[in-house]
Design an enzyme around this catalytic site. Structure first.
Site: not given
Ligand code: MN
Ligand code: MN
Length: 421
Positions: A128, A131, A133, A137, A176, A199
């Site tokens: 993943r 990124h 946000h 999280e 992360h 997401e």
């Molecule tokens: Mn994340």
């Protein structure tokens, strides 16, 4: 199954399809029909009472999983309590080489305003991508193991490996990544402290460089445009690459001269003893008092043995977002204004209880029930109905409930969390 329109014959309320009061009356010598009459307007035996039949179209896959919606208990209200269940089975996966993800947010489950969940699978080596946000999280590893990376607010690096039942927490704006490890990668549940999270709305490294003029990137990094000619033109989100090498080497390389972060963004859930344990189950509570990095999300991981009950309680401080990891359950939520609703849950379902509403979760299966209770709060808090009644003047409680002193005295004095069947 008999083809007589009887969709209720496998109800756990008895093959007769009558409520518990009717069954008790039958045991006491009354006929079924008079027992039904005593239950008032509830339908009775579908063989004799056609109001308990359902001869039109029926989803034979979903109805047996949702008997408490198809044939609610007599104690449920007739008026609506907004649905508080959404199965991840309904969420569409976004699929990639290297893994997939799917989400349940306030758009899918309208009542879930305070928290949203993303379920993700990464193969060994699957990433993943880097990124960040706006939401915080919180994560729970459901399967396998992963390497997670971040930098803290001082720019110092964090690299760690996590395994099944471990947690991690990345606050808003902290960049992360997550990568699956051998032998078979990982699957995990992410919980975000905003029901409106998606997401699809994250800041991605690939997406960012694809939308910056090449001369700016060249100037920013102090390298030639030619050296950057192969930068991705589209977002990666999830992609397959090689399994990373030893953890220590990654930690050392990432730390550089600045040194490692003093913040531990991961938590090893099973290394702490259960917060409370009875013969019918146990609970592990993890909030910012034990997992310092988890400043805005609290968890209770609950195990209920067959027949056991997560006792009647409520949460004064926050809504509860649930994820059912294994087993079968039913939950009644008593809402305000004479409303109540019971719904059934199983592996992969999301449940939700609004702040302060009374509820229980009963194990209705033959195996252990394991689920997560999640809260947008720095601390876990609940109040038990038994504990409340046991610590209120006895005459006052007896006057409300029409019970005698011996019955009141038998109610547990302390919160048990999980009570026996
Ligand atoms: Mn994340
Ligand atoms: Mn609860």
């Amino acid at each position: 199954m008999e083809n007589d329109g009887n969709k209720n014959q496998f109800s756990r309320r008895g093959f007769l399809g009558v409520g518990s009061a009717a069954l008790a009356a039958v045991a006491g010598g009354l006929s079924v029909s008079s027992a039904i009459a005593q239950e008032g307007q509830q339908p009775g035996n579908p063989r004799t009472d056609r109001s308990a039949s359902d001869p039109g179209p029926t989803n034979n896959g979903l109805d047996p999983q949702n008997l408490d919606s198809a044939w609610p208990p007599a104690t449920d209200s007739k008026s609506l309590v907004q649905t508080f269940k959404y199965p991840f089975s309904f969420a569409n996966k976004r699929t990639y080489k290297g893994g997939w993800s799917r989400e349940v947010t306030v758009r899918e489950l309208a009542v879930s305003k305070s928290l949203a969940g993303v379920n993700m699978r990464l193969t060994a080596g699957g990433v993943r991508e880097l990124h960040w946000h706006t939401a915080d999280e919180w994560a729970f590893v459901l399967y396998g193991s992963a390497r997670i990376t971040a930098i803290d607010r001082d720019g110092k690096s964090f690299v760690a490996d996590v395994k099944k039942n471990d947690l991690w927490y990345f606050p808003s704006g902290i960049p992360h990544s997550i990568q699956g490890l051998e032998p078979d990668g990982t699957e995990f549940m992410l919980v975000f402290d905003d029901g409106d999270f998606s997401e699809s709305e994250t800041v991605l490294l690939s997406d960012s460089v694809a939308h910056l003029p090449p001369e700016i990137l060249s100037k920013n990094f102090g390298v030639s445009q030619l050296a950057l000619k192969n930068l991705p033109k589209h977002e990666l989100f999830i992609f397959q690459t090689a399994v990373p090498g030893p953890l220590e080497a990654d930690q050392k390389a990432a730390a550089g001269a600045l040194g490692k972060s003093s913040t531990d963004f991961a938590f090893r859930t099973m290394e702490m003893p259960p917060t409370k344990r009875t013969k019918s189950g146990e609970v592990r509570i993890v909030d910012s008092s034990t997992f310092k990095a988890s400043t805005n999300v609290a968890m209770a991981m609950v195990t209920v043995r067959p027949g056991g009950l997560r006792e009647l309680h409520w949460h004064p401080n926050a809504d509860e977002w649930q994820y059912y990891i294994t087993g079968k359950a039913r939950m009644t939520v008593v809402s305000t204004g004479n409303r109540a609703r019971t719904m059934d849950f199983q592996e992969g379902d999301v449940g939700y209880v609004q702040k302060t509403l009374l509820h229980y979760i009963e194990n209705t299966g033959n195996s252990d029930l394991v689920f997560l209770e999640m809260f947008k709060s720095s601390f876990y808090q609940d109040l038990s109905l038994s504990e409340w009644l046991a610590h209120t003047p006895p005459e006052l409680v007896m006057a409300h409930l029409n019970i005698d002193r011996a019955t009141l005295d038998a109610i547990p004095r302390d919160e048990l969390v999980v009570v026996p069947g």
